[in-house]
Design a protein around this motif. Structure first.
Motif, PDB file in Angstrom:
ATOM      1  N   GLU A 134       1.121  -4.499   1.580  1.00 58.79           N
ATOM      2  CA  GLU A 134       1.169  -4.106   0.163  1.00 58.79           C
ATOM      3  C   GLU A 134      -0.023  -4.537  -0.599  1.00 58.79           C
ATOM      4  OE1 GLU A 134       4.634  -6.248  -1.038  1.00 58.79           O
ATOM      5  OE2 GLU A 134       6.109  -4.853   0.015  1.00 58.79           O
ATOM      6  N   THR A 161      -3.203  -4.381   0.237  1.00 51.60           N
ATOM      7  CA  THR A 161      -4.346  -3.515   0.719  1.00 51.60           C
ATOM      8  C   THR A 161      -5.021  -3.104  -0.523  1.00 51.60           C
ATOM      9  OG1 THR A 161      -3.317  -2.977   2.839  1.00 51.60           O
ATOM     10  CG2 THR A 161      -5.094  -1.914   1.970  1.00 51.60           C
ATOM     11  N   LYS A 206      -6.703  -1.274  -3.427  1.00 49.82           N
ATOM     12  CA  LYS A 206      -6.706   0.252  -3.653  1.00 49.82           C
ATOM     13  C   LYS A 206      -8.075   0.690  -3.980  1.00 49.82           C
ATOM     14  CE  LYS A 206      -2.151  -0.379  -3.607  1.00 49.82           C
ATOM     15  NZ  LYS A 206      -1.430   0.129  -2.643  1.00 49.82           N
ATOM     16  N   ASN A 207      -9.208   0.053  -3.965  1.00 51.66           N
ATOM     17  CA  ASN A 207     -10.356   0.754  -4.082  1.00 51.66           C
ATOM     18  C   ASN A 207     -11.280   0.434  -3.102  1.00 51.66           C
ATOM     19  OD1 ASN A 207     -12.076  -1.268  -5.296  1.00 51.66           O
ATOM     20  ND2 ASN A 207     -10.491  -1.470  -6.647  1.00 51.66           N
ATOM     21  N   SER A 212      -4.843  10.788   3.328  1.00 52.09           N
ATOM     22  CA  SER A 212      -3.848   9.761   2.379  1.00 52.09           C
ATOM     23  C   SER A 212      -4.664   8.558   2.245  1.00 52.09           C
ATOM     24  CB  SER A 212      -2.492   9.618   3.204  1.00 52.09           C
ATOM     25  OG  SER A 212      -2.677   8.895   4.528  1.00 52.09           O
ATOM     26  N   GLU A 213      -5.578   8.031   3.149  1.00 46.48           N
ATOM     27  CA  GLU A 213      -6.176   6.703   3.060  1.00 46.48           C
ATOM     28  C   GLU A 213      -7.300   6.977   1.939  1.00 46.48           C
ATOM     29  OE1 GLU A 213      -8.196   2.949   5.497  1.00 46.48           O
ATOM     30  OE2 GLU A 213      -7.022   4.767   6.481  1.00 46.48           O
ATOM     31  N   VAL A 259      -5.781   6.606  -1.593  1.00 44.53           N
ATOM     32  CA  VAL A 259      -5.546   5.207  -1.695  1.00 44.53           C
ATOM     33  C   VAL A 259      -6.886   4.340  -2.195  1.00 44.53           C
ATOM     34  CG1 VAL A 259      -4.583   2.868  -0.631  1.00 44.53           C
ATOM     35  CG2 VAL A 259      -3.324   5.253  -0.357  1.00 44.53           C
ATOM     36  N   ARG A 260      -7.792   4.640  -1.200  1.00 43.61           N
ATOM     37  CA  ARG A 260      -8.941   3.870  -1.235  1.00 43.61           C
ATOM     38  C   ARG A 260      -9.644   4.184  -2.718  1.00 43.61           C
ATOM     39  NH1 ARG A 260     -12.215   1.932   3.132  1.00 43.61           N
ATOM     40  NH2 ARG A 260     -10.930   1.590   5.089  1.00 43.61           N
ATOM     41  N   PRO A 285      -8.707   5.911  -5.872  1.00 41.12           N
ATOM     42  CA  PRO A 285      -7.609   6.247  -6.862  1.00 41.12           C
ATOM     43  C   PRO A 285      -8.089   7.396  -7.817  1.00 41.12           C
ATOM     44  CG  PRO A 285      -8.000   4.055  -7.555  1.00 41.12           C
ATOM     45  CD  PRO A 285      -8.908   4.402  -6.061  1.00 41.12           C
ATOM     46  N   CYS A 312       3.239  13.604  -0.235  1.00 38.99           N
ATOM     47  CA  CYS A 312       2.823  12.790  -1.528  1.00 38.99           C
ATOM     48  C   CYS A 312       2.481  13.970  -2.658  1.00 38.99           C
ATOM     49  CB  CYS A 312       1.528  11.974  -1.315  1.00 38.99           C
ATOM     50  SG  CYS A 312       0.058  13.159  -0.346  1.00 38.99           S
TER      51      CYS A 312
END
Length: 499
Positions: free
Chosen positions: A32, A34, A36-37, A139-140, A143-144, A146, A166
């Protein structure tokens, strides 16, 4: 066995369970938390090592990864030389990532991407092709980064949701034929390429560098060995067989669609081809474009003969080798022989696309075609092979029918002809079969060398077949002679019935 548990054992087991639960909670919390950028990943490694990037142009950087551990591509095709998953970054006022990689190599990929962006945010992810070997890291990436928007076709957005469950509707840019995206000095133009070889495929053209990001087109099996560009290797010697095998097996069915894309490509000034597999093309583009034109139009790449045999006890193999030798003695230098049971079908498909003439030699197996041969022929049909000349050798110890059945499959292929009469052998080639093999070799050789009449004009008229009701032996002729005796069981002409 005593299954009674002591109080001490119960306490120990309970403690272990609590510890395990605590550990799971820690792992969940880590997931959770991890970042986000990508800034949080700057300078940190994910086990793979240091960055491994190369410049394609001054502002287009290769960030792909090679995999030498994989043994089967798409869990079907042997790739002893591995494979490269190509991805590229454009650095302009806006940053653009073109495709991602397979999940097996994401560690190195994100190290490359982090290093190239060097703290910059990612503005766009262009998805030219949604197949997982190019999209598994999407997907990653989302997340990395946004703030990154996904540029893709409408069909790709649907498939993306199927793979990743998603919703990207609030960060997607849906594009169609000829749409453009200006990212600074570079303007990207999107070229639709449906069914090359999935329905959502597009290609992206950069007007400044003349780069065409071509998705799976112009790709090849094989890991990159430090050499990014096709002109840095002996491509024709070391890479062409894998490039041919890649095209014919992966894209080969969709020749018409490839021809349509080649026609579009002819209208723009392409200086560099950046595929999603294999080397990048910056020189001698006409050579690889011509190969694609031949393959996608189902035009034989070479005047050549491939002899494919299916044999159990060696009789059919002997006949195939004898025919190949006779063809060679007639002056045809380009002859190759394959055992259908030992040669992977992907190699046979590639050879069929290369060669102008194909000889099929098969035993009769359970009153049908030898199974590996039948599978090969059905694969030829599935890959839409066209414009070839075929010849046949059949074998059967009592009732040879493989020639007729192979011919039925070949007749379903578009614009394919037959050279010469089917040679029938019984168990193993005998002296009496020499003349038939010699005649077939002469017919094939003349066709290859260009001094024969069209195949359909020289094809022998098929003779009627008569089957012995006692043993199944097949006699060919207008009728069975009254005094004829079956060579297998000795029965007279009266027991033969029309096949």
């Amino acid at each position: 066995m005593n299954r009674e548990i002591t109080r001490r054992d119960f306490i120990k087991a309970s403690a272990a369970g609590i510890a395990a639960t605590s550990l799971l909670g820690t792992v969940g919390a880590f997931a959770e938390e991890t970042p986000k950028n990508d800034d949080a990943f700057k300078g940190k490694k994910k086990f793979a090592g240091v960055k491994n990037c190369r410049a394609v142009t001054e502002d287009i950087i290769y960030v792909g990864v090679s995999d030498r551990r994989i043994q089967l591509f798409e869990n079907v095709y042997p790739i002893p030389r591995g494979v490269a998953y190509n991805s590229y970054v454009l650095l302009d006022d806006k940053t653009v990532l073109f495709d991602t990689v397979d999940r097996s190599v994401t560690g190195q990929f994100f190290e490359n991407l982090t290093a190239v962006l060097d703290g910059k945010k990612l503005d766009y992810l262009v998805v030219n092709h949604m197949e997982p070997d190019h999209s598994s890291a999407i997907s990653e990436v989302l997340v990395r980064y946004p703030e990154a928007k996904v540029v893709c076709t409408k069909a790709a957005s649907i498939i993306l949701n199927q793979f990743f469950d998603c919703d990207i509707s609030d960060r997607s840019v849906i594009v169609g034929e000829g749409n453009t995206l200006k990212v600074g000095k570079h303007t990207l133009t999107f070229v639709m390429a449906p069914m090359v070889h999935w329905p959502e495929v597009m290609m992206t053209y950069d007007d400044v560098s003349g780069v065409l990001f071509s998705a799976d087109a112009f790709g090849s099996f094989g890991a990159l060995n430090g050499n990014l560009f096709a002109d840095e290797v002996n491509f024709e010697q070391d890479w062409l067989p894998d490039a041919r095998r890649y095209y014919c097996n992966i894209v080969g069915k969709y020749g018409k669609q490839v021809q349509d894309v080649l026609a579009k490509a002819g209208g723009v000034n392409i200086r560099i081809l950046c595929p999603t597999h294999g080397p990048v093309w910056r020189k001698n583009l006409g050579w690889i474009l011509e190969k694609y034109n031949l393959w996608s139009s189902y035009t034989p790449e070479e005047k050549a003969v491939m002899v494919v045999y299916g044999s159990v006890y060696g009789g059919t193999e002997s006949a195939a080798n004898a025919l190949a030798a006779k063809i060679s003695q007639n002056g045809v230098a380009n002859v190759s022989v394959y055992d259908v049971s030992k040669t992977h079908v992907s190699e046979l498909i590639a050879e069929a696309f290369r060669c102008s003439h194909i000889v099929l030699a098969s035993i009769t197996y359970n009153m049908g075609i030898f199974t590996p041969m039948k599978n090969f022929l059905l694969d030829l049909e599935a890959h839409n092979l066209q414009n070839r000349c075929f010849s046949f050798i059949e074998n059967g110890s009592w009732s040879p029918v493989s020639g007729k059945l192979m011919r039925e499959i070949i007749d379903r292929l578009h614009n394919c002809s037959v050279e010469g009469k089917t040679v029938t052998i019984m168990s193993s080639p005998a002296n009496k079969d020499t003349e038939a093999l010699t005649t077939l070799a002469e017919t094939v050789s003349k066709s290859v060398l260009g001094n024969s009449k069209p195949a359909k004009e020289v094809e022998a008229v098929a003779l009627k077949k008569w089957v012995c009701k006692i043993c199944g032996y097949v006699y060919e002729g207008d009728k069975v002679p009254d005094d004829y005796k079956c060579p297998i069981c000795g029965a007279g002409a009266s027991v033969f019935v029309g096949a």
